[in-house]
Write a protein that holds these residues in place. Sequence first.
Motif, mmCIF file in Angstrom:
data_model
loop_
_atom_site.group_PDB
_atom_site.id
_atom_site.type_symbol
_atom_site.label_atom_id
_atom_site.label_comp_id
_atom_site.label_asym_id
_atom_site.label_seq_id
_atom_site.Cartn_x
_atom_site.Cartn_y
_atom_site.Cartn_z
ATOM 1 N N MET A 466 37.464 38.404 36.417
ATOM 2 C CA MET A 466 37.715 37.433 37.489
ATOM 3 C C MET A 466 38.177 38.137 38.761
ATOM 4 O O MET A 466 37.734 37.803 39.873
ATOM 5 N N LYS A 467 39.057 39.110 38.619
ATOM 6 C CA LYS A 467 39.521 39.861 39.776
ATOM 7 C C LYS A 467 38.362 40.576 40.464
ATOM 8 O O LYS A 467 38.265 40.590 41.698
ATOM 9 N N ARG A 468 37.476 41.170 39.660
ATOM 10 C CA ARG A 468 36.320 41.883 40.226
ATOM 11 C C ARG A 468 35.436 40.926 41.013
ATOM 12 O O ARG A 468 34.996 41.230 42.126
ATOM 13 N N ILE A 469 35.179 39.741 40.451
ATOM 14 C CA ILE A 469 34.310 38.762 41.096
ATOM 15 C C ILE A 469 34.923 38.288 42.421
ATOM 16 O O ILE A 469 34.218 38.033 43.390
ATOM 17 N N LEU A 470 36.255 38.205 42.436
ATOM 18 C CA LEU A 470 36.943 37.790 43.669
ATOM 19 C C LEU A 470 37.087 38.927 44.669
ATOM 20 O O LEU A 470 37.646 38.738 45.756
#
Length: 472
Positions: A466-470
Amino acid sequence: MAAAIVPLKLDISGAIHADFGVTETELAALRPSLEYAQKEVLEADAKAYDSKKIPAEKDPLDHGFLDLPDRLLKEYQERRAESELGRIMTAAAKLREQVDRVVILGIGGSYMGAKALMDACCQPYYNELSRAERGGYPRIYFEGNNIDNDASQGLLHLLGTQQGTTPETRWGIVVISKSGETLETAVAFRQFTAALVKSCGGDVKKAAELIIPVMGEKGRLADLSQALGCKEWFPVPDGVGGRFSILSAVGLVPAALMGLDIIRLLQGASLMTKHFREAPAKENAVLQFVGVSHLMETRRMANLRILCMWAKSLECAGLWYDQLLAESLGKRFLGATPLTTVNTRDLHSRAQQHQQGRRDKLFVNVIVDKWRFDSLAVGKSEFDQDKLNDIAAKTLPELMSAAIQGTNEAYAGDGRPTIDLHLPSTDVTVMGQYFQWLMIATVVEGRLLGINPYGQPGVQMYKGAMKRILGR
């Protein structure tokens, strides 16, 4: 003098079945392993925990929950107002004198236990009551447990951006997060704090007086709380994981704000710990439950554990266990999958599959023996087109008892194993026992499976993605 605490009662007879359940012989054969696991939890885990002041993140041993009720009660007995419990009661009293609504921000173990306590121990429509009917205690709302735009906006709209001059027109925040890094809670805290500051006319200092953080001593939330100027805060203790934290400030601060007796809550939990320590295996409710559950999973492939809550007020207490079991034992392709149902409601949606579907389930009935209100009769009516006059004198508790008995008879007739847990009531002493019972049972079951029940490495994977996608 406080009333004696009535203990929970466990009945495993519905799971004793030669063909589809477990046998007394199998339970007797497992007993030495259960006793060894009990000893490991009480001695080896405790010793290892004591030798590691702060457990390693990759291999945590969050054993601190076990003796937490006794430690808090002892400190209160010795120090009263200066103890953690004394400070919690003082801070809760101060906040509830200032506000009529409190938003609890937290996710997972940082809110589910508190929500379970509210639903079980407070009046069913608590938030709808007047302030006088609530005894002066504030309405309680839960957010920061999802990333739901409309739910957040709806609550912010309800709270409003204008603080009046009386408690009935003001609101506050309890934010719960050990590190402050959990995205859902961190985002919600930013948004609700901004709304609170605005409602205080832009006065950050005034808003900070209406915020109680429950957090670790270090981390983003600690830094933010200091920057805001929050005067009172309470610890998420080291060595107590989130899903094991209900009997720490994580659950005690919200409970005190609801007007619940947190001393009696901890006394109930302490009684269960004492029972686990001292009761022989054959009479030990924790070991009996673990024994049947373990044998059903390993011998009968019953990898679905259905917690059947026979009261609407216990639904969140079931969902709390869903998290506890799933995150603790769902590792290395092992661990039963928990599922909470509310009966009789869900008998009209799931009973067919449960009755005649795959034999992969253990049913755990959680039954309330004494209801909060007086029994309500069906009632006699001159309009008997519904054909209910024949049971007009029957009460809702009697109908519920008939439903429980009928369902268990049907399951027994079709070889569907059941366990009955009887709650004397849903007061705080009973719920304290309930939480401690299931937390200890989960750790013991992990021992039998050879799994470390602490930590949740799989959860970190989605967070990283999720952090990567954000783009973080």
